[in-house]
Design a protein around this motif. Structure first.
Motif, mmCIF file in Angstrom:
data_model
loop_
_atom_site.group_PDB
_atom_site.id
_atom_site.type_symbol
_atom_site.label_atom_id
_atom_site.label_comp_id
_atom_site.label_asym_id
_atom_site.label_seq_id
_atom_site.Cartn_x
_atom_site.Cartn_y
_atom_site.Cartn_z
ATOM 1 N N PHE A 274 27.574 -8.301 11.648
ATOM 2 C CA PHE A 274 28.774 -8.502 10.832
ATOM 3 C C PHE A 274 29.011 -7.312 9.892
ATOM 4 C CE2 PHE A 274 31.799 -11.151 8.369
ATOM 5 C CZ PHE A 274 32.409 -11.808 9.421
ATOM 6 N N GLY A 275 28.757 -6.114 10.427
ATOM 7 C CA GLY A 275 28.975 -4.894 9.649
ATOM 8 C C GLY A 275 27.873 -4.560 8.675
ATOM 9 N N LEU A 276 26.796 -5.332 8.678
ATOM 10 C CA LEU A 276 25.672 -5.102 7.774
ATOM 11 C C LEU A 276 24.456 -4.634 8.557
ATOM 12 C CD1 LEU A 276 25.908 -8.365 5.637
ATOM 13 C CD2 LEU A 276 26.882 -6.127 5.071
ATOM 14 N N ARG A 277 23.554 -3.945 7.883
ATOM 15 C CA ARG A 277 22.265 -3.584 8.466
ATOM 16 C C ARG A 277 21.243 -4.594 7.948
ATOM 17 N NH1 ARG A 277 19.555 2.410 8.934
ATOM 18 N NH2 ARG A 277 21.480 2.709 10.123
ATOM 19 N N ILE A 278 20.734 -5.421 8.856
ATOM 20 C CA ILE A 278 19.813 -6.498 8.505
ATOM 21 C C ILE A 278 18.392 -6.087 8.870
ATOM 22 C CG2 ILE A 278 19.193 -8.913 8.928
ATOM 23 C CD1 ILE A 278 21.872 -8.590 7.492
ATOM 24 N N CYS B 78 17.107 -19.734 8.521
ATOM 25 C CA CYS B 78 17.829 -18.480 8.247
ATOM 26 C C CYS B 78 17.267 -17.277 8.971
ATOM 27 C CB CYS B 78 17.872 -18.220 6.741
ATOM 28 S SG CYS B 78 16.284 -17.737 6.000
ATOM 29 N N GLY B 79 16.021 -17.346 9.469
ATOM 30 C CA GLY B 79 15.457 -16.166 10.103
ATOM 31 C C GLY B 79 15.455 -14.992 9.144
ATOM 32 N N ALA B 80 15.993 -13.869 9.587
ATOM 33 C CA ALA B 80 16.057 -12.677 8.740
ATOM 34 C C ALA B 80 17.120 -12.786 7.651
ATOM 35 C CB ALA B 80 16.331 -11.445 9.599
ATOM 36 N N GLY B 81 17.890 -13.867 7.659
ATOM 37 C CA GLY B 81 18.898 -14.078 6.619
ATOM 38 C C GLY B 81 20.246 -13.473 6.934
ATOM 39 N N ALA B 82 20.518 -13.222 8.212
ATOM 40 C CA ALA B 82 21.759 -12.543 8.585
ATOM 41 C C ALA B 82 23.003 -13.331 8.188
ATOM 42 C CB ALA B 82 21.771 -12.266 10.086
ATOM 43 N N ILE B 83 23.000 -14.644 8.444
ATOM 44 C CA ILE B 83 24.176 -15.450 8.114
ATOM 45 C C ILE B 83 24.391 -15.473 6.607
ATOM 46 C CG2 ILE B 83 25.127 -17.787 8.130
ATOM 47 C CD1 ILE B 83 23.748 -18.200 10.843
ATOM 48 N N GLY B 84 23.338 -15.737 5.858
ATOM 49 C CA GLY B 84 23.457 -15.772 4.399
ATOM 50 C C GLY B 84 23.914 -14.442 3.832
ATOM 51 N N ALA B 85 23.368 -13.338 4.363
ATOM 52 C CA ALA B 85 23.768 -12.016 3.882
ATOM 53 C C ALA B 85 25.237 -11.746 4.180
ATOM 54 C CB ALA B 85 22.888 -10.950 4.522
ATOM 55 N N ALA B 86 25.681 -12.119 5.379
ATOM 56 C CA ALA B 86 27.075 -11.882 5.761
ATOM 57 C C ALA B 86 28.034 -12.704 4.905
ATOM 58 C CB ALA B 86 27.271 -12.200 7.238
ATOM 59 N N LEU B 87 27.672 -13.959 4.641
ATOM 60 C CA LEU B 87 28.554 -14.802 3.824
ATOM 61 C C LEU B 87 28.554 -14.351 2.370
ATOM 62 C CD1 LEU B 87 27.841 -18.283 5.417
ATOM 63 C CD2 LEU B 87 29.866 -16.842 5.695
ATOM 64 N N ALA B 88 27.406 -13.901 1.882
ATOM 65 C CA ALA B 88 27.352 -13.385 0.510
ATOM 66 C C ALA B 88 28.244 -12.147 0.362
ATOM 67 C CB ALA B 88 25.914 -13.052 0.132
ATOM 68 N N ALA C 37 14.002 -12.201 5.002
ATOM 69 C CA ALA C 37 15.254 -12.676 4.413
ATOM 70 C C ALA C 37 15.364 -12.285 2.941
ATOM 71 C CB ALA C 37 15.369 -14.184 4.577
ATOM 72 N N ARG C 38 14.248 -12.245 2.248
ATOM 73 C CA ARG C 38 14.301 -11.876 0.827
ATOM 74 C C ARG C 38 14.719 -10.432 0.621
ATOM 75 N NH1 ARG C 38 9.018 -15.570 -0.713
ATOM 76 N NH2 ARG C 38 10.240 -17.418 -1.288
ATOM 77 N N ARG C 39 14.615 -9.617 1.658
ATOM 78 C CA ARG C 39 15.111 -8.240 1.580
ATOM 79 C C ARG C 39 16.581 -8.151 1.943
ATOM 80 N NH1 ARG C 39 10.892 -6.529 5.698
ATOM 81 N NH2 ARG C 39 12.208 -4.702 6.043
ATOM 82 N N HIS D 286 19.047 -16.768 -3.216
ATOM 83 C CA HIS D 286 17.770 -17.455 -3.322
ATOM 84 C C HIS D 286 17.244 -17.753 -1.920
ATOM 85 C CE1 HIS D 286 18.923 -18.162 -7.560
ATOM 86 N NE2 HIS D 286 20.122 -18.412 -7.047
ATOM 87 N N VAL D 287 15.997 -17.418 -1.665
ATOM 88 C CA VAL D 287 15.385 -17.647 -0.350
ATOM 89 C C VAL D 287 14.118 -18.468 -0.547
ATOM 90 C CG1 VAL D 287 14.456 -16.609 1.746
ATOM 91 C CG2 VAL D 287 16.322 -15.468 0.512
ATOM 92 N N TYR D 288 14.002 -19.550 0.234
ATOM 93 C CA TYR D 288 12.902 -20.489 0.081
ATOM 94 C C TYR D 288 12.139 -20.634 1.391
ATOM 95 C CZ TYR D 288 16.285 -21.895 -3.514
ATOM 96 O OH TYR D 288 17.206 -21.896 -4.531
ATOM 97 N N GLU D 289 10.835 -20.862 1.284
ATOM 98 C CA GLU D 289 10.019 -21.178 2.447
ATOM 99 C C GLU D 289 9.804 -22.682 2.510
ATOM 100 O OE1 GLU D 289 5.448 -20.562 4.049
ATOM 101 O OE2 GLU D 289 6.305 -19.052 2.703
ATOM 102 N N GLY D 290 10.149 -23.289 3.636
ATOM 103 C CA GLY D 290 9.959 -24.726 3.768
ATOM 104 C C GLY D 290 10.756 -25.289 4.926
ATOM 105 N N ASP D 291 10.735 -26.603 5.030
ATOM 106 C CA ASP D 291 11.318 -27.310 6.167
ATOM 107 C C ASP D 291 12.731 -27.782 5.831
ATOM 108 O OD1 ASP D 291 11.622 -28.624 8.580
ATOM 109 O OD2 ASP D 291 10.504 -30.401 7.952
ATOM 110 N N LEU D 292 13.720 -27.093 6.382
ATOM 111 C CA LEU D 292 15.129 -27.455 6.223
ATOM 112 C C LEU D 292 15.492 -27.656 4.752
ATOM 113 C CD1 LEU D 292 15.557 -29.761 9.357
ATOM 114 C CD2 LEU D 292 15.876 -27.281 9.161
#
Length: 217
Positions: free
Chosen positions: A21-25, A60-70, A91-93, A98-104
């Motif tokens: 989405f135009g970002l480098r993840i 979120c995996g590497a956080g691509a969706i969250g990064a793109a929406l942010a 994802a924290r990079r 806010h990025v959390y480790e856990g189940d859903l």
């Protein structure tokens, strides 16, 4: 670098990043590589989101969706979750939130209950007995937890859908990537959870996204 690629590592893991989405993840070895087709989910979420929305990115995996929406939704407050520690570190990079480790939903702050405008999830949706047919780049070099969706591929989707009404604001939306073949059963799971389902598809990206809306009342 050439040796690592020749050994079967996905190119994105060799380079250490993927374009999305135009970002480098940033993408570390062993972490699920963002797929181009998932940009369609982001497009659908952007069309539905409002400035200042609370946005939750599950699985979120590497956080691509969250990064793109942010990067796209003005003043969005983004929260991302993954169960895989390697993915969380990645994802924290990538996610300016806010990025959390856990189940859903489990690690999310309770203050978010009933407040999310958007919950997005690229859940694992490959049926267990089809994992062996994936290309080795995925089968060998990505975390199994990011791929295996259970017997019919919908185990995690059902859990995300059933929990969504507790976290969505009235009129909020749940968006999950799935396959065209699984879409009818996925829509039924959304309906059973109290969400009004809609199936969106993109022929160009070979993408299918389920959109579930929580009624206003």
């Amino acid at each position: 670098m050439v040796e690592r690629r020749a050994a079967g590592l996905p190119l994105e893991q060799v380079l250490g990043w993927a374009e999305f989405f135009g970002l480098r993840i940033a993408v570390d070895p062993g972490v699920f590589v963002p797929r181009r087709r998932t940009e369609f989910l982001v497009q659908q979420a952007v069309a539905l989101a409002q400035p200042g929305d609370i946005i939750v990115d599950l699985c979120c995996g590497a956080g691509a969706i969250g990064a793109a929406l942010a990067a796209t939704v003005d003043h969005a407050e983004v929260h991302a979750v993954d169960i895989d520690p390697a993915a969380v570190r990645c994802a924290r990079r990538n996610v300016p939130g806010h990025v959390y480790e856990g189940d859903l939903y489990q690690p999310l702050p309770t203050r978010l209950r009933g407040q999310a405008g958007i919950v997005a999830a690229n859940v694992p949706y490959v049926p267990t007995d089809e994992i062996e047919f994936l290309p080795p780049e995925a089968r060998v070099h990505e975390a199994q937890v990011a791929l295996d969706g259970g017997p019919d591929g919908l185990d995690v989707l059902r859990r995300v859908a059933s929990g969504a009404p507790d976290w969505l604001a009235p009129g909020g939306h749940l968006l999950i990537e799935t396959s065209e073949r699984q879409a009818p059963a996925a829509a039924a799971a959304f309906q059973a959870s109290g969400l009004s389902p809609q199936i969106a598809t993109s022929a160009d990206l070979s993408a299918t996204v389920l959109i579930g809306t929580l009624p206003l009342t």
